[in-house]
Scaffold this motif. Structure first.
Motif, PDB file in Angstrom:
ATOM      1  N   ARG A 191       0.856  -1.119  -0.011  1.00 61.79           N
ATOM      2  CA  ARG A 191      -0.073   0.080  -0.242  1.00 61.79           C
ATOM      3  C   ARG A 191       0.846   1.162   0.087  1.00 61.79           C
ATOM      4  NH1 ARG A 191      -5.268  -1.223   3.942  1.00 61.79           N
ATOM      5  NH2 ARG A 191      -5.541  -3.199   3.353  1.00 61.79           N
ATOM      6  N   ILE A 192       2.182   1.072   0.853  1.00 61.57           N
ATOM      7  CA  ILE A 192       2.755   2.382   0.899  1.00 61.57           C
ATOM      8  C   ILE A 192       3.515   2.572  -0.446  1.00 61.57           C
ATOM      9  CG2 ILE A 192       5.114   3.187   1.548  1.00 61.57           C
ATOM     10  CD1 ILE A 192       4.183   2.184   4.255  1.00 61.57           C
ATOM     11  N   ARG A 193       4.017   1.618  -1.209  1.00 63.61           N
ATOM     12  CA  ARG A 193       4.743   1.733  -2.383  1.00 63.61           C
ATOM     13  C   ARG A 193       3.637   2.106  -3.670  1.00 63.61           C
ATOM     14  NH1 ARG A 193       8.531   2.597  -0.998  1.00 63.61           N
ATOM     15  NH2 ARG A 193      10.175   1.458  -0.285  1.00 63.61           N
ATOM     16  N   ALA A 194       2.407   1.980  -3.296  1.00 63.29           N
ATOM     17  CA  ALA A 194       1.385   2.389  -4.461  1.00 63.29           C
ATOM     18  C   ALA A 194       1.308   3.861  -4.508  1.00 63.29           C
ATOM     19  CB  ALA A 194      -0.115   1.776  -4.153  1.00 63.29           C
ATOM     20  N   THR A 195       1.663   4.448  -3.416  1.00 61.78           N
ATOM     21  CA  THR A 195       1.644   5.869  -3.264  1.00 61.78           C
ATOM     22  C   THR A 195       2.979   6.870  -3.073  1.00 61.78           C
ATOM     23  OG1 THR A 195       1.151   5.860  -1.027  1.00 61.78           O
ATOM     24  CG2 THR A 195      -0.743   5.743  -2.504  1.00 61.78           C
ATOM     25  N   GLY A 196       3.998   5.959  -2.644  1.00 60.83           N
ATOM     26  CA  GLY A 196       5.059   6.920  -2.132  1.00 60.83           C
ATOM     27  C   GLY A 196       6.488   5.852  -2.480  1.00 60.83           C
ATOM     28  N   ASP A 197       7.532   6.292  -2.177  1.00 61.01           N
ATOM     29  CA  ASP A 197       8.743   5.799  -2.013  1.00 61.01           C
ATOM     30  C   ASP A 197       9.694   5.830  -0.968  1.00 61.01           C
ATOM     31  OD1 ASP A 197       9.569   8.260  -2.309  1.00 61.01           O
ATOM     32  OD2 ASP A 197      10.577   7.753  -4.350  1.00 61.01           O
ATOM     33  N   MET A 198       8.954   6.135   0.201  1.00 57.22           N
ATOM     34  CA  MET A 198       9.882   5.950   1.564  1.00 57.22           C
ATOM     35  C   MET A 198      10.510   4.689   1.767  1.00 57.22           C
ATOM     36  SD  MET A 198       7.431   5.280   4.535  1.00 57.22           S
ATOM     37  CE  MET A 198       6.003   6.557   4.337  1.00 57.22           C
ATOM     38  N   PRO A 199      11.869   4.780   2.212  1.00 58.33           N
ATOM     39  CA  PRO A 199      12.941   3.520   2.310  1.00 58.33           C
ATOM     40  C   PRO A 199      11.954   2.680   3.323  1.00 58.33           C
ATOM     41  CG  PRO A 199      14.255   5.450   2.270  1.00 58.33           C
ATOM     42  CD  PRO A 199      12.591   6.093   2.337  1.00 58.33           C
ATOM     43  N   ILE A 200      12.024   1.493   2.991  1.00 59.80           N
ATOM     44  CA  ILE A 200      11.396   0.489   3.810  1.00 59.80           C
ATOM     45  C   ILE A 200      12.574  -0.523   4.169  1.00 59.80           C
ATOM     46  CG2 ILE A 200       9.564  -1.453   4.099  1.00 59.80           C
ATOM     47  CD1 ILE A 200       7.927   0.485   2.248  1.00 59.80           C
ATOM     48  N   LEU A 201      12.559  -1.084   5.510  1.00 62.56           N
ATOM     49  CA  LEU A 201      13.648  -1.975   5.652  1.00 62.56           C
ATOM     50  C   LEU A 201      12.653  -3.218   6.180  1.00 62.56           C
ATOM     51  CD1 LEU A 201      17.151  -1.944   7.317  1.00 62.56           C
ATOM     52  CD2 LEU A 201      15.475  -3.559   8.129  1.00 62.56           C
ATOM     53  N   MET A 202      12.624  -4.347   5.806  1.00 60.86           N
ATOM     54  CA  MET A 202      11.753  -5.276   6.421  1.00 60.86           C
ATOM     55  C   MET A 202      12.497  -6.258   7.300  1.00 60.86           C
ATOM     56  SD  MET A 202       8.819  -5.366   4.852  1.00 60.86           S
ATOM     57  CE  MET A 202       7.727  -7.174   5.088  1.00 60.86           C
TER      58      MET A 202
END
Length: 232
Positions: A67-78
């Motif tokens: 859902r976040i990737r559908a609207t933005g590109d904030m860095p995400i560490l899983m």
């Protein structure tokens, strides 16, 4: 480098440990323990970086990442207890920038976060560089790709691979070279990661993914990004 980091981790002891290490490193930190709260916080007050546990109650980390990737590109560490290559590829495919398996060393986590923050921040007042290969344009500073002027949505891994190829059109890169460009810290991933990104990119930029015109395979060597249509 101070940043605002959102930590979404249902294990309260683990979350507190992460928070302490990040605060000690100079960051402002918010901690949440369930999926719906994580998504709400990330949407209403977007962090500079999101540390996201795979298994969260209410809404799992994979869905939050989508859902976040559908609207933005904030860095995400899983973060996850899963450690198979397929799990890693799935995490990268939905748009995670980096991936750590549990148990992990908190100091390495902080180092990974520093790397992601450096990568996501561009210098101010610099002339923008555009990478072009035929009708394909890559804007590294804006993290944008367009084909014939139309935007193309890419995951972070796909974008790094495409940026590498677009910086040297018609140059052939081996899978090992491309793998080095899209991964950090010597993680145990294989060249299959590169192949998966190529398959997904072809679906996005090729009229016929099975007969590519731009992202070409050089058999026995690797891949290249062509400036024009291939000979048929």
């Amino acid at each position: 480098m101070s940043a605002y980091v959102l930590v979404a981790e249902d294990d309260e002891k683990q979350a507190e440990l992460i928070r302490r290490y990040l605060v000690h490193d100079g960051h402002a930190v918010t901690v949440v323990h369930d999926g719906p709260t994580a998504l709400k916080e990330a949407t209403q007050r977007p962090p500079d970086l999101l540390v996201l546990d795979w298994m969260l109650p209410g809404l799992d980390g994979m869905e939050i990442c989508r859902r976040i990737r559908a609207t933005g590109d904030m860095p995400i560490l899983m973060l996850t207890a899963r450690s198979t290559e397929d799990d890693l590829l799935l995490g990268l495919d939905i748009g995670a920038d980096d991936y750590m398996t549990k148990p992990y060393r908190p100091r390495e986590l902080v180092a990974r976060i520093r790397t992601l923050l450096r990568r996501s921040r561009r210098p101010e007042h610099t002339e923008e560089v555009l990478l072009k290969a035929g009708p394909l344009t890559v804007a590294p500073d804006r993290h944008e790709v367009s084909l014939h002027g139309r935007p193309v949505n890419c995951t972070p891994g796909e974008f790094r691979l495409l940026s590498t190829l677009a910086a040297a059109p018609d140059r052939v890169f081996t899978r090992a070279q491309l793998l080095h460009c899209i991964t950090d810290h010597g993680r145990a991933v294989t060249e299959r990661t590169v192949d998966m990104h190529v398959v997904n990119l072809r679906k996005k930029i090729e009229t016929s993914p099975h007969r590519p015109e731009f992202l070409l395979t050089v058999h026995g060597v690797g891949y290249k990004l062509s400036r024009g249509r291939r000979e048929v």
